[in-house]
Design an enzyme around this catalytic site. Sequence first.
Site, PDB file in Angstrom:
ATOM      1  N   VAL A 222       1.140  -0.760  -0.250  1.00 33.22           N
ATOM      2  CA  VAL A 222       0.112   0.574   0.039  1.00 33.22           C
ATOM      3  C   VAL A 222       0.764   1.379   0.249  1.00 33.22           C
ATOM      4  CG1 VAL A 222      -1.790   0.924   1.236  1.00 33.22           C
ATOM      5  CG2 VAL A 222      -2.157  -1.273   1.111  1.00 33.22           C
ATOM      6  N   CYS A 223       2.047   0.985   0.611  1.00 35.25           N
ATOM      7  CA  CYS A 223       2.556   2.330   0.871  1.00 35.25           C
ATOM      8  C   CYS A 223       3.218   2.766  -0.420  1.00 35.25           C
ATOM      9  CB  CYS A 223       3.649   2.640   2.183  1.00 35.25           C
ATOM     10  SG  CYS A 223       2.699   2.330   2.940  1.00 35.25           S
ATOM     11  N   ASP A 224       3.858   1.193  -1.225  1.00 35.37           N
ATOM     12  CA  ASP A 224       4.766   1.693  -3.035  1.00 35.37           C
ATOM     13  C   ASP A 224       3.615   2.346  -3.787  1.00 35.37           C
ATOM     14  OD1 ASP A 224       6.720  -0.051  -4.772  1.00 35.37           O
ATOM     15  OD2 ASP A 224       4.672   0.147  -5.202  1.00 35.37           O
TER      16      ASP A 224
END
Length: 172
Positions: free
Chosen positions: A64-66
């Site tokens: 998700v951060c990516d």
Amino acid sequence: MAQERTGVATLKGNPITLIGPELKVGDKAPDFKVNKNLTEQVSLADYAGKIKLISVVPSLDTGVCDAQTRRFNEEAAKLGDNVVVLTISVDLPFAQSRWCGAAGIDKVITLSDYKDRNFGTSYGVLINEIQLLMRSIFVIDANDTIQYVEYLGEMTEHPNYENAVAAVQKLV
């Protein structure tokens, strides 16, 4: 001692404790010190006069951060020169540089709160149990007033990209 907030966020459904205040629209953005690299620190003042979209992620090396950082990198290209997009995590600056190079990130500035979690405690996003930052978005105007805040209730969910970008576009 910093304020502890319970019952406001979860990690995979499990309750977590956030350290620091809950900031709101209209609040003056707290100053912070984070690392640009191992030796150079920056603060809110380094981006004075700019509209700031701050994208907070637990770690760039997660899905998700990516995706969140790649999305804001695409959006940053369309927002103009008066807007700076900052992604803040506790990843070491080395890891941030490696990840940005591999992902082709060239518009977002990655900053690290690894040293003393100063950003995390100032913005109310430090997760007490794991010492990572809770996913959140802050839009701060050129006068350092908060114009948009999204604290996610569940760490593994995506933020509302459209609302964050719209908040920036209103200020441009």
